[in-house]
Design an enzyme around this catalytic site. Structure first.
Site, mmCIF file in Angstrom:
data_model
loop_
_atom_site.group_PDB
_atom_site.id
_atom_site.type_symbol
_atom_site.label_atom_id
_atom_site.label_comp_id
_atom_site.label_asym_id
_atom_site.label_seq_id
_atom_site.Cartn_x
_atom_site.Cartn_y
_atom_site.Cartn_z
ATOM 1 N N LYS A 216 0.817 -1.215 0.000
ATOM 2 C CA LYS A 216 0.000 0.000 0.000
ATOM 3 C C LYS A 216 0.853 1.269 0.000
ATOM 4 C CE LYS A 216 -4.361 -1.930 1.064
ATOM 5 N NZ LYS A 216 -5.344 -2.343 2.032
ATOM 6 N N ARG A 256 -3.303 -10.320 4.522
ATOM 7 C CA ARG A 256 -3.683 -10.412 3.103
ATOM 8 C C ARG A 256 -2.555 -9.817 2.271
ATOM 9 N NH1 ARG A 256 -5.732 -7.117 -0.757
ATOM 10 N NH2 ARG A 256 -7.267 -7.983 -2.202
HETATM 11 N N1 PMM Z 1 -7.212 -4.079 0.477
HETATM 12 C C1 PMM Z 1 -7.458 -4.148 -0.834
HETATM 13 C C2 PMM Z 1 -8.450 -5.014 -1.338
HETATM 14 N N2 PMM Z 1 -9.152 -5.801 -0.500
HETATM 15 N N3 PMM Z 1 -9.632 -6.539 1.679
HETATM 16 C C3 PMM Z 1 -9.429 -6.467 2.987
HETATM 17 N N4 PMM Z 1 -10.161 -7.227 3.827
HETATM 18 N N5 PMM Z 1 -8.491 -5.649 3.532
HETATM 19 C C4 PMM Z 1 -7.716 -4.830 2.757
HETATM 20 O O1 PMM Z 1 -6.898 -4.073 3.306
HETATM 21 C C5 PMM Z 1 -7.930 -4.865 1.332
HETATM 22 C C6 PMM Z 1 -8.907 -5.748 0.835
HETATM 23 C C7 PMM Z 1 -6.704 -3.270 -1.785
HETATM 24 O O2 PMM Z 1 -5.589 -3.880 -2.296
HETATM 25 P P1 PMM Z 1 -5.502 -4.593 -3.764
HETATM 26 O O3 PMM Z 1 -6.097 -3.647 -4.769
HETATM 27 O O4 PMM Z 1 -4.074 -4.805 -3.976
HETATM 28 O O5 PMM Z 1 -6.216 -5.894 -3.718
#
Ligand code: PMM
Length: 298
Positions: A216, A256
């Site tokens: 991030k 994650r």
């Molecule tokens: N961050 C992203 C997408 N999904 N889900 C949860 N539960 N927590 C998060 O911090 C989260 C998420 C954004 O990241 P990406 O676009 O790389 O998937």
């Protein structure tokens, strides 16, 4: 199978973004077969479960039509479930959640915590599926303007408690609920660090906690070059693994991540770290001694 997946240690959720535009890996695994192959590769690297998403939450991103999201996600859920993976579906839409659960998804990961779709809690209650309620204040096109907190940790905990109240009144059981502080979602750079450093407060609220720090922006700023330019997403994996170790040591249920191998090692380090008894705790030491000797020393 129902219930929140569990293990002796913090779990590692590998990200399978089936999107052309996710901020760190957009477009790389956009066809179903490429996405399934990528998911299996992440399992080979130590992922305990896979999070399949068809809508980018990248800051500024526009919404994807529901049919496009279904078309992206469902074949990948099918392919991964058929190969025995534990699958989570990353969606804010009840209809996508319902379809994915019908095809064997074990977890619904809703970055909106139910705020984006009034029908979501009903689907969760009806199916009994495990559900991640993430802290969220608005869609990606507006979220950067919603970062106004008195005390970010207290405010996030309070807003998550109101999600829990909503889930309970819709008939969702506590055993289905996971909470997530939503790093980077309506959080400017500096707002993310208290949520990590004070993670034990959120863990102390009694629900399993998911942490999504992977690649991030706040990590990019932390690792900025001499000219102040943020480190690019792919250069943030070492920092991501460091967050995984610290989050696991603080009692997170799951991390994650996009790059799994580093975090798979990190959560094992944290488990070994946490397994050492506190020398100040005599009861714990006695139990530990019993375990080693079969209880024969006393
Ligand atoms: N961050 C992203 C997408 N999904 N889900 C949860 N539960 N927590 C998060 O911090 C989260 C998420 C954004 O990241 P990406 O676009 O790389 O998937």
């Amino acid at each position: 199978m129902k219930g929140i997946p569990d293990a002796e240690r913090t779990l590692v959720m590998g990200v399978v973004n089936v999107t052309p535009d996710s901020f760190s890996d957009g477009g790389r695994w956009f066809t179903p077969s490429a996405a399934v192959a990528h998911g299996l590769e992440l399992i080979g690297q130590g992922a305990d479960l896979l999070d399949v998403g068809g809508e980018s939450t990248r800051p500024g991103a526009r919404r994807v039509p529901v049919q496009d999201e279904l078309d992206r996600v469902l074949p990948v859920v099918d392919g991964l479930v058929a190969r025995g993976a534990v699958v989570s579906v990353d969606t804010t839409r009840a209809v996508v959640a319902r379809e994915a659960v019908a095809r064997g998804a074990r977890l619904v990961n809703d970055v909106s915590g139910g705020l984006a779709d009034d029908a979501m809690y009903g689907v969760v209650a009806e199916t009994g599926v495990a559900y991640v309620a993430m802290h969220w204040r608005g869609h990606a096109d507006v979220m950067d303007d919603l970062d106004d907190y008195d005390d970010v940790v207290a405010d996030v905990r309070r807003e998550l408690a109101s999600r829990v109240a909503g889930l309970r009144s819709a008939g969702v059981r506590d055993e289905q609920i996971v909470l997530d502080p939503g790093l980077g979602f309506a959080k400017a750079g500096a707002s993310n660090w208290p949520l990590l450093a004070r993670l034990p407060e959120l863990v102390g609220d009694g629900f399993p906690v998911l942490v999504g720090a992977s690649r991030k922006r706040f990590l990019g700023h932390l690792l900025a070059g001499p000219g102040g330019e943020p480190a690019p997403p792919l250069a943030r994996d070492g920092a991501t693994a460091a967050v995984s170790a610290l989050a696991a040591a603080a009692g997170a249920w799951c991390v994650r991540v996009h790059e799994v191998a580093g975090s798979a090692d990190a959560v094992r380090v944290a488990a070994a770290w946490r397994a050492v008894p506190d020398p100040g705790d005599e009861d714990e030491l006695a139990v530990d001694e019993d375990a080693r000797t079969g209880g024969s020393t006393r």
